[in-house]
Design an enzyme around this catalytic site. Structure first.
Site, short mmCIF file in Angstrom:
data_model
loop_
_atom_site.label_atom_id
_atom_site.label_comp_id
_atom_site.label_asym_id
_atom_site.label_seq_id
_atom_site.Cartn_x
_atom_site.Cartn_y
_atom_site.Cartn_z
N SER A 144 0.85 -1.20 0.00
CA SER A 144 0.00 0.00 0.00
C SER A 144 0.88 1.24 0.00
O SER A 144 2.02 1.21 0.51
CB SER A 144 -0.88 0.01 1.26
N TYR A 157 -1.89 -0.88 10.18
CA TYR A 157 -1.98 -1.08 8.72
C TYR A 157 -0.68 -0.61 8.04
O TYR A 157 -0.05 -1.36 7.30
CB TYR A 157 -3.18 -0.31 8.17
N1 LIG Z 1 -8.88 -0.15 -0.69
C1 LIG Z 1 -7.78 0.59 -0.63
O1 LIG Z 1 -7.83 1.84 -0.63
C2 LIG Z 1 -6.44 -0.07 -0.59
C3 LIG Z 1 -5.31 0.72 -0.74
C4 LIG Z 1 -4.05 0.12 -0.71
C5 LIG Z 1 -3.94 -1.24 -0.54
N2 LIG Z 1 -5.07 -1.99 -0.39
C6 LIG Z 1 -4.91 -3.43 -0.22
O2 LIG Z 1 -5.58 -4.11 -1.25
C7 LIG Z 1 -5.87 -5.45 -0.79
C8 LIG Z 1 -7.33 -5.76 -1.10
O3 LIG Z 1 -8.14 -4.92 -0.30
P1 LIG Z 1 -9.55 -4.34 -0.78
O4 LIG Z 1 -9.45 -2.87 -0.68
O5 LIG Z 1 -9.97 -4.97 -2.04
O6 LIG Z 1 -10.45 -4.75 0.45
P2 LIG Z 1 -11.63 -5.83 0.57
O7 LIG Z 1 -12.03 -5.80 1.99
O8 LIG Z 1 -12.65 -5.58 -0.47
O9 LIG Z 1 -10.89 -7.20 0.24
C9 LIG Z 1 -10.06 -7.85 1.16
C10 LIG Z 1 -10.39 -9.33 1.12
O10 LIG Z 1 -9.48 -10.01 2.00
C11 LIG Z 1 -10.24 -11.01 2.67
N3 LIG Z 1 -9.60 -11.39 3.93
C12 LIG Z 1 -9.59 -10.71 5.09
N4 LIG Z 1 -8.95 -11.41 6.04
C13 LIG Z 1 -8.55 -12.57 5.45
C14 LIG Z 1 -7.87 -13.72 5.92
N5 LIG Z 1 -7.47 -13.83 7.20
N6 LIG Z 1 -7.62 -14.71 5.04
C15 LIG Z 1 -8.04 -14.63 3.75
N7 LIG Z 1 -8.72 -13.58 3.26
C16 LIG Z 1 -8.96 -12.56 4.10
C17 LIG Z 1 -11.60 -10.39 2.88
O11 LIG Z 1 -12.60 -11.37 3.13
C18 LIG Z 1 -11.81 -9.62 1.59
O12 LIG Z 1 -12.50 -10.39 0.62
C19 LIG Z 1 -5.54 -5.46 0.70
O13 LIG Z 1 -4.27 -6.04 0.89
C20 LIG Z 1 -5.49 -3.99 1.05
O14 LIG Z 1 -4.68 -3.73 2.17
C21 LIG Z 1 -6.32 -1.44 -0.42
#
Ligand SMILES: NC(=O)c1ccc[n+]([C@@H]2O[C@H](COP(=O)([O-])OP(=O)(O)OC[C@H]3O[C@@H](n4cnc5c(N)ncnc54)[C@H](O)[C@@H]3O)[C@@H](O)[C@H]2O)c1
Length: 249
Positions: A144, A157
């Site tokens: 991130s 985070y």
């Molecule tokens: N949304 C943002 O702004 C953003 C920015 C930078 C990075 N990210 C990263 O992108 C990635 C995806 O996040 P997203 O925004 O799509 O969120 P999201 O919540 O839509 O997706 C995250 C998924 O991870 C799953 N998950 C959670 N705990 C878990 C576990 N213990 N084992 C297996 N699966 C698990 C959840 O069920 C969910 O489906 C993450 O690593 C997040 O940190 C997101």
């Protein structure tokens, strides 16, 4: 080189970015192994993807990425289904509750470390066990922009994402001679369930800090395609920033 026919394992596949990644890799002809801790969302995703891409091979396993045995099972599942793993995407992630360091409960730290950091550790460890004998593979971790810059109220985070960036570099060096490349993507903010519970003003404040505005999962997927394929064959240990300019100033 085309990714057509490559076997891609993806964690956190049922979330916003995971769903976009699953569709994009399916679109270019990969066999996809989907996994998420949310079993019902995963089942819905697999059914939807099968309808949208009838010729693409899709299989799934519900796993908690923080559990090393479950991650071993996931790679074994991919091996059993397709005989190999070409690309491993460690994408599952959680955001800690909104609060300064002194207000974050220890359980919040533990959960964030369990999913964000240990999920990537377990994903790398299990994937390389499958990739090393073949001497080829690409591992991509979702880090991130919060691992590169200080985001207040998101200490667990940000600290785990910074750790994922450094873990990526170390893994890249450890496995380069095994033919395995390890990179990460550092997304800026896009709306997803990770932000559930955050006040709208917080999202608006985030949007203002992104010169190109908030992104969408589709803005990120081609960065993963690039790191997965041979177009990036001399790239390892990199943190590819795709953040609408957030970290530029
Ligand atoms: N949304 C943002 O702004 C953003 C920015 C930078 C990075 N990210 C990263 O992108 C990635 C995806 O996040 P997203 O925004 O799509 O969120 P999201 O919540 O839509 O997706 C995250 C998924 O991870 C799953 N998950 C959670 N705990 C878990 C576990 N213990 N084992 C297996 N699966 C698990 C959840 O069920 C969910 O489906 C993450 O690593 C997040 O940190 C997101």
């Amino acid at each position: 080189m085309s990714l057509d026919g490559s076997v891609v394992v993806l964690t956190g596949s049922a979330g916003a970015l995971g769903s976009a990644l699953a569709r994009r890799f399916a679109e270019v002809g990969c066999a996809v192994v989907l996994s998420d801790v949310n079993r019902s969302a995963l089942d819905t995703q697999v059914a939807g993807l099968g309808k949208e891409f009838p010729s693409v091979e899709v299989t799934s396993l519900s796993v908690d990425v923080g559990d090393p045995q479950q991650m071993e099972n996931l790679i074994q599942h991919a091996q059993d289904a397709f005989g190999r793993v070409d690309v491993m995407i460690n994408n599952a992630g959680v955001l800690n509750s909104n609060g300064r360091i002194h207000n974050l409960p220890p359980e919040d730290w533990q959960k964030t470390i369990h999913v964000n950091l240990m999920g990537a550790v377990n994903g790398i460890a299990s994937a390389v066990r499958s990739m090393r004998p073949r001497g080829v593979g690409s591992i991509i971790n979702t880090a991130s922009a919060a691992g590169l810059t200080a985001w207040p109220y998101a200490s667990a985070y940000g600290a785990t994402k910074a750790a994922v960036i450094h873990l990526t570099r170390i893994a890249a060096v450890e496995y380069a001679r095994d033919g395995i490349r390890v990179n990460c993507v550092c997304p800026g903010t896009f709306r997803s369930a990770i932000h559930d519970g955050l006040p709208e003003e917080a999202m608006e404040a985030m949007a203002v800090k992104h010169p190109l505005g908030l992104g969408s999962p589709a803005d990120l997927t081609d960065a993963y395609l690039y790191l997965a394929g041979d177009g990036s064959k001399w790239t390892t240990g990199s943190a590819l920033v795709v953040d609408g300019g957030y970290s530029a100033p």
